[in-house]
Write a protein that holds these residues in place. Structure first.
Motif, PDB file in Angstrom:
ATOM      1  N   ALA A   1     -10.169  -4.298  10.107  1.00  0.00           N
ATOM      2  CA  ALA A   1     -11.136  -3.920   8.689  1.00  0.00           C
ATOM      3  C   ALA A   1     -10.175  -3.998   7.396  1.00  0.00           C
ATOM      4  O   ALA A   1      -9.061  -4.543   7.044  1.00  0.00           O
ATOM      5  N   SER A   2     -10.397  -3.134   7.044  1.00  0.00           N
ATOM      6  CA  SER A   2      -9.371  -2.806   5.292  1.00  0.00           C
ATOM      7  C   SER A   2      -8.151  -1.781   6.647  1.00  0.00           C
ATOM      8  O   SER A   2      -8.205  -0.990   6.616  1.00  0.00           O
ATOM      9  N   ALA A   3      -7.276  -2.754   5.715  1.00  0.00           N
ATOM     10  CA  ALA A   3      -5.608  -1.565   5.993  1.00  0.00           C
ATOM     11  C   ALA A   3      -5.000  -0.591   5.224  1.00  0.00           C
ATOM     12  O   ALA A   3      -5.262   0.007   5.780  1.00  0.00           O
ATOM     13  N   LEU A   4      -5.586  -0.614   4.359  1.00  0.00           N
ATOM     14  CA  LEU A   4      -5.578   0.652   3.344  1.00  0.00           C
ATOM     15  C   LEU A   4      -6.543   1.878   3.870  1.00  0.00           C
ATOM     16  O   LEU A   4      -6.134   2.937   4.069  1.00  0.00           O
ATOM     17  N   SER A   5      -7.415   1.603   4.216  1.00  0.00           N
ATOM     18  CA  SER A   5      -8.474   2.135   4.555  1.00  0.00           C
ATOM     19  C   SER A   5      -8.050   2.675   5.618  1.00  0.00           C
ATOM     20  O   SER A   5      -7.860   3.547   5.828  1.00  0.00           O
ATOM     21  N   TRP A   6      -7.537   2.591   6.443  1.00  0.00           N
ATOM     22  CA  TRP A   6      -6.955   2.628   7.500  1.00  0.00           C
ATOM     23  C   TRP A   6      -5.326   3.471   7.980  1.00  0.00           C
ATOM     24  O   TRP A   6      -5.555   4.744   7.990  1.00  0.00           O
ATOM     25  N   LEU A   7      -4.809   2.659   6.458  1.00  0.00           N
ATOM     26  CA  LEU A   7      -3.405   3.399   6.339  1.00  0.00           C
ATOM     27  C   LEU A   7      -3.900   5.014   5.697  1.00  0.00           C
ATOM     28  O   LEU A   7      -3.160   6.122   5.902  1.00  0.00           O
ATOM     29  N   LEU A   8      -5.314   5.116   4.727  1.00  0.00           N
ATOM     30  CA  LEU A   8      -5.159   6.190   4.145  1.00  0.00           C
ATOM     31  C   LEU A   8      -5.524   7.301   5.406  1.00  0.00           C
ATOM     32  O   LEU A   8      -5.306   8.708   5.560  1.00  0.00           O
ATOM     33  N   THR A   9      -6.570   7.045   6.228  1.00  0.00           N
ATOM     34  CA  THR A   9      -6.951   7.712   7.062  1.00  0.00           C
ATOM     35  C   THR A   9      -6.269   8.056   8.373  1.00  0.00           C
ATOM     36  O   THR A   9      -6.032   9.354   8.385  1.00  0.00           O
ATOM     37  N   ILE A  10      -4.354   7.646   8.354  1.00  0.00           N
ATOM     38  CA  ILE A  10      -3.655   7.843   9.501  1.00  0.00           C
ATOM     39  C   ILE A  10      -3.085   8.772   7.950  1.00  0.00           C
ATOM     40  O   ILE A  10      -2.395  10.304   8.560  1.00  0.00           O
ATOM     41  N   ALA A  11      -2.676   7.897   6.914  1.00  0.00           N
ATOM     42  CA  ALA A  11      -2.277   9.829   5.482  1.00  0.00           C
ATOM     43  C   ALA A  11      -2.670  11.234   5.796  1.00  0.00           C
ATOM     44  O   ALA A  11      -2.104  12.437   5.843  1.00  0.00           O
ATOM     45  N   ASP A  12      -4.068  10.681   5.424  1.00  0.00           N
ATOM     46  CA  ASP A  12      -5.174  12.107   5.630  1.00  0.00           C
ATOM     47  C   ASP A  12      -4.816  12.916   7.109  1.00  0.00           C
ATOM     48  O   ASP A  12      -4.798  14.463   6.993  1.00  0.00           O
ATOM     49  N   ARG A  13      -5.349  12.752   8.180  1.00  0.00           N
ATOM     50  CA  ARG A  13      -4.548  12.985   9.478  1.00  0.00           C
ATOM     51  C   ARG A  13      -3.227  13.699   9.592  1.00  0.00           C
ATOM     52  O   ARG A  13      -2.762  14.947   9.914  1.00  0.00           O
ATOM     53  N   THR A  14      -2.176  13.118   8.709  1.00  0.00           N
ATOM     54  CA  THR A  14      -0.590  13.487   9.070  1.00  0.00           C
ATOM     55  C   THR A  14      -0.508  14.292   7.774  1.00  0.00           C
ATOM     56  O   THR A  14       0.194  15.420   7.870  1.00  0.00           O
ATOM     57  N   SER A  15      -1.266  14.257   6.819  1.00  0.00           N
ATOM     58  CA  SER A  15      -1.025  15.272   5.649  1.00  0.00           C
ATOM     59  C   SER A  15      -1.647  16.140   6.225  1.00  0.00           C
ATOM     60  O   SER A  15      -0.750  17.860   6.375  1.00  0.00           O
ATOM     61  N   LEU A  16      -2.790  16.812   6.865  1.00  0.00           N
ATOM     62  CA  LEU A  16      -3.847  18.056   7.106  1.00  0.00           C
ATOM     63  C   LEU A  16      -2.398  18.429   7.846  1.00  0.00           C
ATOM     64  O   LEU A  16      -2.759  19.556   8.252  1.00  0.00           O
ATOM     65  N   THR A  17      -2.037  17.625   9.229  1.00  0.00           N
ATOM     66  CA  THR A  17      -1.478  18.205  10.201  1.00  0.00           C
ATOM     67  C   THR A  17       0.128  18.607   9.391  1.00  0.00           C
ATOM     68  O   THR A  17      -0.288  20.477   9.911  1.00  0.00           O
ATOM     69  N   ALA A  18       0.549  18.438   8.426  1.00  0.00           N
ATOM     70  CA  ALA A  18       1.554  19.044   7.507  1.00  0.00           C
ATOM     71  C   ALA A  18       1.416  20.539   7.349  1.00  0.00           C
ATOM     72  O   ALA A  18       2.068  21.551   7.844  1.00  0.00           O
ATOM     73  N   LEU A  19       0.013  20.489   6.327  1.00  0.00           N
ATOM     74  CA  LEU A  19      -0.154  21.534   5.678  1.00  0.00           C
ATOM     75  C   LEU A  19      -1.035  22.442   7.177  1.00  0.00           C
ATOM     76  O   LEU A  19      -0.393  23.909   6.954  1.00  0.00           O
TER      77      LEU A  19
ATOM     78  N   TYR B   1       0.464  -1.244  -0.266  1.00  0.00           N
ATOM     79  CA  TYR B   1       0.169  -0.130  -0.445  1.00  0.00           C
ATOM     80  C   TYR B   1       0.748   1.274   0.119  1.00  0.00           C
ATOM     81  O   TYR B   1       0.430   2.155  -0.286  1.00  0.00           O
ATOM     82  N   GLY B   2       2.487   0.946   0.349  1.00  0.00           N
ATOM     83  CA  GLY B   2       2.875   2.059  -0.049  1.00  0.00           C
ATOM     84  C   GLY B   2       2.923   3.084  -0.664  1.00  0.00           C
ATOM     85  O   GLY B   2       2.864   4.241  -0.634  1.00  0.00           O
ATOM     86  N   GLU B   3       2.687   2.815  -2.935  1.00  0.00           N
ATOM     87  CA  GLU B   3       1.927   3.846  -3.314  1.00  0.00           C
ATOM     88  C   GLU B   3       0.965   4.853  -3.170  1.00  0.00           C
ATOM     89  O   GLU B   3       0.910   5.468  -3.099  1.00  0.00           O
ATOM     90  N   ALA B   4       0.196   3.475  -2.412  1.00  0.00           N
ATOM     91  CA  ALA B   4      -1.511   4.372  -2.595  1.00  0.00           C
ATOM     92  C   ALA B   4      -0.911   5.609  -1.223  1.00  0.00           C
ATOM     93  O   ALA B   4      -1.963   6.572  -1.624  1.00  0.00           O
ATOM     94  N   VAL B   5      -0.499   5.075  -0.651  1.00  0.00           N
ATOM     95  CA  VAL B   5      -0.423   6.083   0.747  1.00  0.00           C
ATOM     96  C   VAL B   5       0.641   7.007   0.330  1.00  0.00           C
ATOM     97  O   VAL B   5      -0.187   8.280   0.007  1.00  0.00           O
ATOM     98  N   PHE B   6       1.093   7.020  -0.470  1.00  0.00           N
ATOM     99  CA  PHE B   6       2.171   8.693  -0.790  1.00  0.00           C
ATOM    100  C   PHE B   6       1.543   8.905  -2.120  1.00  0.00           C
ATOM    101  O   PHE B   6       1.151  10.175  -1.825  1.00  0.00           O
ATOM    102  N   ARG B   7       0.427   8.452  -3.142  1.00  0.00           N
ATOM    103  CA  ARG B   7       0.067   9.591  -3.923  1.00  0.00           C
ATOM    104  C   ARG B   7      -1.453  10.532  -3.135  1.00  0.00           C
ATOM    105  O   ARG B   7      -1.105  11.509  -3.230  1.00  0.00           O
TER     106      ARG B   7
END
Length: 160
Positions: A52-70, A13-19
């Motif tokens: 549940a869905s590993a990708l969904s969980w990772l994307l939620t973390i990525a969203d929060r991390t990215s929004l915090t960075a912004l 899932y690394g590529e999807a999280v990066f994108r």
């Protein structure tokens, strides 16, 4: 989840999280840092994964991390850019391309609104799909999107 699972998830899932991070922040170097931060947080909070869905969980973390960075970066969008976004959104046939701006506007939204807006503008899901994915009714999704746009318009007026 142990380290082996996290390694497998990174490969899968690394590529999807990066994108996802790149679409939010619009900077490749920062997106790469956020990819790493996302997996560090996934490791730290692995006990909260409910299976549940590993990708969904990772994307939620990525969203929060990215929004915090912004939120930590200086705001760069002008009132005119926000207004153009709002005008474009009024015509759903226009393609949406201002992911960075929406991410900036999301820094002020509540968690549910963030999820709905992320699915609508970043994942480009239809309202019905968002409702099903978040286990809410379609009217709630529509209302949250309308509220997000109204709040964004108020933001423009205050900034002007």
């Amino acid at each position: 989840m142990d380290t082996v699972d996290l390694h497998v998830w990174y490969e899968r899932y690394g590529e999807a999280v990066f994108r996802r991070c790149l679409r939010i922040v619009g900077d490749e170097a920062l997106a790469m840092d956020l990819l790493q931060e996302t997996f560090l947080r996934a490791h730290k909070y692995r006990a909260s994964f409910k299976g549940a869905s590993a990708l969904s969980w990772l994307l939620t973390i990525a969203d929060r991390t990215s929004l915090t960075a912004l939120g930590a970066r200086p705001r760069v969008s002008s009132a005119e850019e926000v207004e153009r976004f709002l005008e474009t959104e009024a015509d759903p046939k226009e393609p949406f391309t201002q992911h960075r701006l929406v991410a900036e506007l999301l820094t002020r939204a509540d968690e549910r609104t963030r999820a709905i807006v992320m699915h609508r503008y970043f994942d480009e899901l239809e309202l019905e799909d968002i409702a099903r994915r978040l286990d809410v009714n379609e009217r709630t999704v529509r209302r949250k999107l309308e509220q997000f746009l109204a709040d964004s318009r108020r933001f423009v007026e205050r900034r002007a």
